[in-house]
Design an enzyme around this catalytic site. Structure first.
Site, PDB file in Angstrom:
ATOM      1  N   TRP A  28      -5.816  -1.073  -4.968  1.00  7.94           N
ATOM      2  CA  TRP A  28      -5.423   0.129  -4.225  1.00  7.94           C
ATOM      3  C   TRP A  28      -4.600   1.077  -5.090  1.00  7.94           C
ATOM      4  O   TRP A  28      -3.638   0.668  -5.747  1.00  7.94           O
ATOM      5  CB  TRP A  28      -4.608  -0.280  -3.003  1.00  7.94           C
ATOM      6  CG  TRP A  28      -4.168   0.854  -2.130  1.00  7.94           C
ATOM      7  CD1 TRP A  28      -4.891   1.464  -1.151  1.00  7.94           C
ATOM      8  CD2 TRP A  28      -2.898   1.513  -2.149  1.00  7.94           C
ATOM      9  NE1 TRP A  28      -4.157   2.466  -0.549  1.00  7.94           N
ATOM     10  CE2 TRP A  28      -2.924   2.520  -1.144  1.00  7.94           C
ATOM     11  CE3 TRP A  28      -1.739   1.362  -2.914  1.00  7.94           C
ATOM     12  CZ2 TRP A  28      -1.844   3.351  -0.898  1.00  7.94           C
ATOM     13  CZ3 TRP A  28      -0.653   2.196  -2.668  1.00  7.94           C
ATOM     14  CH2 TRP A  28      -0.710   3.173  -1.672  1.00  7.94           C
ATOM     15  N   SER A  88      -6.986  -7.544  -6.090  1.00 15.85           N
ATOM     16  CA  SER A  88      -6.295  -7.006  -4.926  1.00 15.85           C
ATOM     17  C   SER A  88      -7.306  -6.420  -3.941  1.00 15.85           C
ATOM     18  O   SER A  88      -8.197  -7.123  -3.483  1.00 15.85           O
ATOM     19  CB  SER A  88      -5.259  -5.978  -5.382  1.00 15.85           C
ATOM     20  OG  SER A  88      -4.308  -5.727  -4.384  1.00 15.85           O
ATOM     21  N   LEU A  89      -7.213  -5.129  -3.604  1.00 13.09           N
ATOM     22  CA  LEU A  89      -8.202  -4.516  -2.716  1.00 13.09           C
ATOM     23  C   LEU A  89      -9.610  -4.684  -3.272  1.00 13.09           C
ATOM     24  O   LEU A  89     -10.566  -4.905  -2.519  1.00 13.09           O
ATOM     25  CB  LEU A  89      -7.887  -3.028  -2.527  1.00 13.09           C
ATOM     26  CG  LEU A  89      -8.929  -2.196  -1.780  1.00 13.09           C
ATOM     27  CD1 LEU A  89      -9.104  -2.695  -0.352  1.00 13.09           C
ATOM     28  CD2 LEU A  89      -8.551  -0.720  -1.795  1.00 13.09           C
ATOM     29  N   PHE A 150       4.767   1.244  -5.318  1.00 11.91           N
ATOM     30  CA  PHE A 150       3.773   0.192  -5.174  1.00 11.91           C
ATOM     31  C   PHE A 150       3.433  -0.417  -6.527  1.00 11.91           C
ATOM     32  O   PHE A 150       3.274  -1.630  -6.660  1.00 11.91           O
ATOM     33  CB  PHE A 150       2.507   0.748  -4.516  1.00 11.91           C
ATOM     34  CG  PHE A 150       1.435  -0.283  -4.293  1.00 11.91           C
ATOM     35  CD1 PHE A 150       1.550  -1.197  -3.250  1.00 11.91           C
ATOM     36  CD2 PHE A 150       0.334  -0.346  -5.120  1.00 11.91           C
ATOM     37  CE1 PHE A 150       0.566  -2.170  -3.046  1.00 11.91           C
ATOM     38  CE2 PHE A 150      -0.653  -1.303  -4.923  1.00 11.91           C
ATOM     39  CZ  PHE A 150      -0.527  -2.208  -3.879  1.00 11.91           C
ATOM     40  N   ALA A 152       5.427  -0.655  -9.117  1.00 16.05           N
ATOM     41  CA  ALA A 152       6.549  -1.508  -9.499  1.00 16.05           C
ATOM     42  C   ALA A 152       6.563  -2.808  -8.700  1.00 16.05           C
ATOM     43  O   ALA A 152       6.897  -3.877  -9.236  1.00 16.05           O
ATOM     44  CB  ALA A 152       7.858  -0.750  -9.305  1.00 16.05           C
ATOM     45  N   GLN A 154       4.159  -4.578  -7.740  1.00 14.57           N
ATOM     46  CA  GLN A 154       3.175  -5.524  -8.238  1.00 14.57           C
ATOM     47  C   GLN A 154       3.697  -6.357  -9.411  1.00 14.57           C
ATOM     48  O   GLN A 154       3.157  -7.420  -9.705  1.00 14.57           O
ATOM     49  CB  GLN A 154       1.904  -4.771  -8.669  1.00 14.57           C
ATOM     50  CG  GLN A 154       1.231  -4.062  -7.507  1.00 14.57           C
ATOM     51  CD  GLN A 154       0.037  -3.254  -7.954  1.00 14.57           C
ATOM     52  OE1 GLN A 154      -1.016  -3.795  -8.228  1.00 14.57           O
ATOM     53  NE2 GLN A 154       0.203  -1.942  -8.045  1.00 14.57           N
ATOM     54  N   ASP A 211       3.903 -13.550  -6.682  1.00 14.70           N
ATOM     55  CA  ASP A 211       3.277 -12.373  -6.077  1.00 14.70           C
ATOM     56  C   ASP A 211       3.980 -11.988  -4.770  1.00 14.70           C
ATOM     57  O   ASP A 211       4.159 -12.828  -3.886  1.00 14.70           O
ATOM     58  CB  ASP A 211       1.795 -12.672  -5.807  1.00 14.70           C
ATOM     59  CG  ASP A 211       0.975 -11.415  -5.585  1.00 14.70           C
ATOM     60  OD1 ASP A 211       1.532 -10.421  -5.100  1.00 14.70           O
ATOM     61  OD2 ASP A 211      -0.225 -11.439  -5.897  1.00 14.70           O
ATOM     62  N   HIS A 237       1.572 -10.122  -9.216  1.00 16.26           N
ATOM     63  CA  HIS A 237       0.316  -9.597  -8.675  1.00 16.26           C
ATOM     64  C   HIS A 237      -0.669  -9.150  -9.754  1.00 16.26           C
ATOM     65  O   HIS A 237      -1.845  -8.959  -9.468  1.00 16.26           O
ATOM     66  CB  HIS A 237       0.628  -8.415  -7.744  1.00 16.26           C
ATOM     67  CG  HIS A 237      -0.499  -8.000  -6.875  1.00 16.26           C
ATOM     68  ND1 HIS A 237      -1.076  -8.823  -5.933  1.00 16.26           N
ATOM     69  CD2 HIS A 237      -1.189  -6.813  -6.800  1.00 16.26           C
ATOM     70  CE1 HIS A 237      -2.048  -8.185  -5.304  1.00 16.26           C
ATOM     71  NE2 HIS A 237      -2.137  -6.967  -5.818  1.00 16.26           N
TER      72      HIS A 237
END
Length: 257
Positions: A28, A88-89, A150, A152, A154, A211, A237
């Site tokens: 994402w 991820s996404l 977002f 950061a 991860q 994560d 992540h």
């Protein structure tokens, strides 16, 4: 090394190398620049197609669309015997492609991903829905700050060189995702639920113990369901960025087998 650029109506991709076809899907708000730390290694023995999902990076579309629309857009890039790498996404999208195209998709490598990202009564091993709702709200008023936050998040919990991460972040933000696509991506993360289905192709899940977006309890549940899971103890992540050597040791035998 061969290289080809493809610009379709709603997706931009780059194909490099020769060998087994591999399709790589980012997460994402990101784009294919996120894969830079492993790009050279992955293309040594394979034909790798790096994708900017619709509304992300250099893709021309302004919206990401529904999961069904994404599958339709990406289907032309899935060759016979393709290994799909989804982060991820992108892991959710990879799973959708495997369900839709089991005769073409040979295997999945799913990084920092899960069958369901948001808590449900039958799937508590996920984010609280309020977290994604807050991201959606913040996007409207603080777009750039929300995307950077977002990014950061991860890497939270891992040791890394700030200058290297800032350089990677700037490379990604050179082609920022469009606001409609970000909202639609959050909706996919909120609504897609594959937790009651069984993937029809061999799959390996790579998770980071630290994560903050995919709780480590997911690993045990996936193993109980019969999936192959590898947990990197010091990663978060984005293990292919922060722990490249450990990540590569975990995935190389799987994708080239």
């Amino acid at each position: 090394m061969s290289q080809a650029l493809v610009s379709m109506k709603s997706v931009y991709s780059v194909t490099e190398g020769q060998g087994r076809p591999i399709l790589v899907l980012h997460g994402w708000g990101m784009n294919q620049a996120a894969w830079q730390p492993i790009r050279a290694q992955l293309t040594q023995h394979a034909q790798v197609t790096w994708v900017d999902l619709p509304g992300h990076g250099q893709s021309e579309a302004q919206t990401l669309g529904t999961l069904e629309q994404l599958v339709q857009v990406l289907e032309p890039l899935v060759q016979t015997n393709t290994c799909i790498i989804g982060w991820s996404l992108g892991g959710l999208v990879a799973q959708a492609l495997a369900y839709a195209l089991p005769d073409k998709v040979a295997r999945l490598l799913l990084i920092g991903s899960t069958p369901c990202f948001v808590q449900k009564p039958t799937w508590p091993y996920a984010l609280a829905p309020e977290i994604l709702e807050q991201f959606a709200t913040n996007l409207e008023t603080h777009y750039e700050a929300t995307v950077k936050r977002f990014f950061a998040l991860q890497f939270m919990g891992t040791r890394h060189h700030p200058a290297d991460l800032n350089q990677l972040r700037d490379a990604i933000l050179q082609y920022p995702a469009r606001l409609p696509a970000l909202h639609q991506g959050l909706e996919l993360l909120r609504s897609v639920d594959f937790s009651t289905r069984r993937l029809p192709v061999p799959s390996r899940w790579i998770l980071g113990r630290l994560d903050k977006l995919v709780p480590i309890q997911v690993a045990e549940v996936l193993e109980q369901q019969g999936y192959e899971v590898m947990v990197l103890p010091h990663a978060s992540h984005v293990p292919f960025v922060t722990h490249t050597s450990e990540f590569w040791a975990a995935v190389e035998p799987f994708i080239y087998d």
